[in-house]
Scaffold this active site. Structure first.
Site, PDB file in Angstrom:
ATOM      1  CB  SER A 207      -0.968  -0.029   1.194  1.00 38.85           C
ATOM      2  OG  SER A 207      -2.003   0.901   1.020  1.00 38.85           O
ATOM      3  CG  ASP A 278     -11.780 -22.707  -5.937  1.00 37.12           C
ATOM      4  OD1 ASP A 278     -12.359 -23.646  -5.361  1.00 37.12           O
ATOM      5  OD2 ASP A 278     -10.724 -22.850  -6.586  1.00 37.12           O
ATOM      6  CB  VAL A 280     -11.434 -16.862  -7.345  1.00 34.32           C
ATOM      7  CG1 VAL A 280     -10.285 -15.970  -7.816  1.00 34.32           C
ATOM      8  CG2 VAL A 280     -11.333 -17.103  -5.841  1.00 34.32           C
ATOM      9  CG  ASP A 431      -6.370  -3.566  -3.327  1.00 32.94           C
ATOM     10  OD1 ASP A 431      -7.097  -2.894  -2.570  1.00 32.94           O
ATOM     11  OD2 ASP A 431      -5.121  -3.539  -3.281  1.00 32.94           O
ATOM     12  CG  HIS A 467      -5.259  -3.008   0.374  1.00 28.70           C
ATOM     13  ND1 HIS A 467      -4.642  -2.518  -0.754  1.00 28.70           N
ATOM     14  CD2 HIS A 467      -4.761  -2.289   1.414  1.00 28.70           C
ATOM     15  CE1 HIS A 467      -3.823  -1.536  -0.413  1.00 28.70           C
ATOM     16  NE2 HIS A 467      -3.879  -1.385   0.891  1.00 28.70           N
TER      17      HIS A 467
END
Length: 543
Positions: A207, A278, A280, A431, A467
């Site tokens: 970050s 899954d 995703v 994120d 994130h």
């Protein structure tokens, strides 16, 4: 909200402990005899005598010899992790004052005797910094590294930039100088205490820490041999513009705001369009999800979106644009993780972007960070209202006033490459804090400037990762093993191992593993073997 705000301290922290290898980090083997030159041996200074060390504009304020012990190691989101076994070490606190208005606090931890493996790792910070994250310093310390961190030149909460009002030197300290001052002081202290300089130096952060990592490669290319930049705020100023854009999109009309109750329906529809078994989204670049598929056909319910909400959601996915020129100012966010929690409390989209009651955009994490940034760092007006930001003229003002100080946007990494430096850049595709395509765009700009950089710089995008850590996908990344192998043995990471543990706790059993491939390659199942194991995948060109 108060607990969620407290988690803000942890959610944006430079949390490379979240991407450490599974389990407590074992001390790595000593660096090889080559290629680093032999260091000149000096007479070591005892830990308690380091307060007498004289360095330019640096004061060593406290030293203490700490016996070996266990350190509770909560993850950035508060999840339990195995404790760290810390070696006997010298703990050094100091302050650097390169200008009359600078007060850069730092901490250095140096393993004693043979516990030190000859390496140094500096850790980054998070959000607007404001404290030294000692737990992050302890992660490389437990692996045998000398380590250091800084508060970036001020003491404050991570969502507070009011310290910048009337203090341009402190803004420079936050932008890049504090990390440089910490590097120089820490190296000198380590050499004084051990009698020799570190053989290899590393920087790791996520970050804001990822932003700092890229700045090191750009501004100070000779300082670090290996750099790990996680989810970096590549265009810090435009990331905050994106926050303002989302707030304005959600408050455009009283009917625009998207409450938390609707996030589950949005995520379910996005995963139905683009997700795998899954849950995703493996390839967000190929996802074509249209929020209009959820448009209410009758009464407004939690299972559908009003016309105003469809418009707002499209803006969030698309990212901010200049209304006059149409220029994309910052990428938008990816579909498929709108309801995904990020830690003990939901603080993904429901904390950062939307959720709560109508009008609650003024209480999101994006609003809190964006408001303090523009009020304190850009316009110098504590009464400034983020909702009135103009995405044409105010963008030009923002870029002119602050971009050169805080944005690691340079695309020529030639000096870092000539130094022999190696850079691993990673980000999660889910994120909800920093738009993932910002990392992709930066990588592509560097390639356009320099050509193929795979000899020293590789990007890894993690499907299902939030994130810096967390998410439905494998999200614990073995970055330290990869960067040391690349720097010290010349072995580039052909793939980066990502692991999903039960409850995202590396002390628990493994759920699945996947390889992360150097972008733009993707992990492809071989057609045989266990789909939940990394060895059943190969890296192949994008489909």
């Amino acid at each position: 909200m108060r607990r969620a705000l407290c988690l803000l301290i942890l959610a944006l922290v430079a949390c490379h402990d979240a991407v450490a290898p599974s389990g407590p980090p074992a001390p790595l083997s000593p660096p090889p005899a080559t290629p680093a030159p032999a260091a000149t041996a000096l007479e070591p200074v005892r830990c308690e005598d380091l307060t007498r060390l004289r360095l330019p504009h640096v004061t060593v304020t406290e030293t203490r010899l700490v016996e070996a012990s266990d350190f509770a190691n909560p993850g950035p989101s508060g999840a339990e992790r195995p404790p760290l076994r810390l070696p006997r070490h010298c703990r050094v606190l100091g302050v650097s004052r390169p200008t009359a208005d600078s007060e850069i606090r730092f901490e250095v931890a140096i393993p004693e005797g043979e516990a030190w493996n000859g390496r140094y790792e500096q850790v980054g910070n998070g959000a607007f910094a404001g404290k030294i994250h000692e737990g992050d310093v302890f992660v490389p310390l437990a692996a045998g590294f000398a380590a250091a961190g800084t508060d970036d030149g001020h003491e404050a909460g991570p969502a507070d930039a009011s310290w910048a009002l009337g203090h341009p030197e402190k803004v420079i300290d936050f932008g890049y100088r504090a990390v440089k001052e910490t590097h120089d002081a820490a190296r000198a202290i380590i050499e004084a205490h051990t009698g020799r300089a570190p053989r290899f130096s590393y920087f790791s952060g996520c970050s804001t820490g990822g932003r700092e990592a890229l700045i090191q490669a750009q501004r100070y290319p000779d300082d670090f041999d290996g750099i790990v930049a996680g989810a970096p705020t590549v265009a810090f100023t435009h990331v905050l513009l994106g926050f303002a854009w989302n707030v304005q999109a959600l408050e455009a009309t009283p009917a625009s705001y998207i409450p938390r109750a609707k996030l589950e329906a949005i995520e379910a529809a996005a995963l139905a369009a683009c997700g795998d078994e899954d849950g995703v989204v493996e390839d967000p670049l190929a996802c074509r999800f249209d929020p209009a598929s959820l448009r209410c056909k009758g009464a407004d319910t939690p299972k559908c979106l009003t016309d105003a909400q469809v418009t707002a959601l499209r803006k969030i996915y698309a990212g901010p644009r200049n209304p006059r020129t149409g220029e994309l100012l910052e990428p938008g966010f990816e579909p498929g993780a709108e309801a995904e929690p990020h830690g003990p409390e939901p603080d993904g989209w429901s904390f950062w972007i939307a959720g709560g009651a109508p009008g609650a955009a003024g209480k999101t994490g994006e609003y809190l960070l964006g408001q303090t940034f523009f009020a304190s760092m850009v316009f110098g007006d504590p009464k400034y209202d983020l909702r009135r930001l103009d995405f044409d003229g105010d963008v030009a003002t923002t870029d002119a006033r602050i971009s050169a100080i805080v944005d690691p946007a340079a695309t020529d990494l030639g000096a870092f490459a000539r130094h022999g430096g190696k850079l691993i850049h990673y980000q999660g595709w889910e994120d909800a804090v920093l738009a993932p395509r910002g990392s992709v765009a930066y990588h592509e700009r560097v390639q356009a400037k320099m050509g193929d950089t795979s000899a020293f710089y590789r990007l890894f995008m993690a499907p299902g990762m939030l994130h810096c850590e967390g998410g439905r996908g494998p999200n614990v990344l073995a970055t330290r093993d990869a960067i040391t192998a690349w720097v010290e043995h010349g072995t580039p990471p052909a793939r980066l191992l990502a692991t999903k543990f039960v409850d995202d706790n590396p002390g628990n059993s493994v759920v699945r593993t996947r390889p992360l491939c150097p972008f733009p390659q993707q992990a492809t199942w071989t057609g045989t073997g266990d789909r939940q194991r990394a060895e059943s995948y190969v890296c192949s060109p994008p489909r």
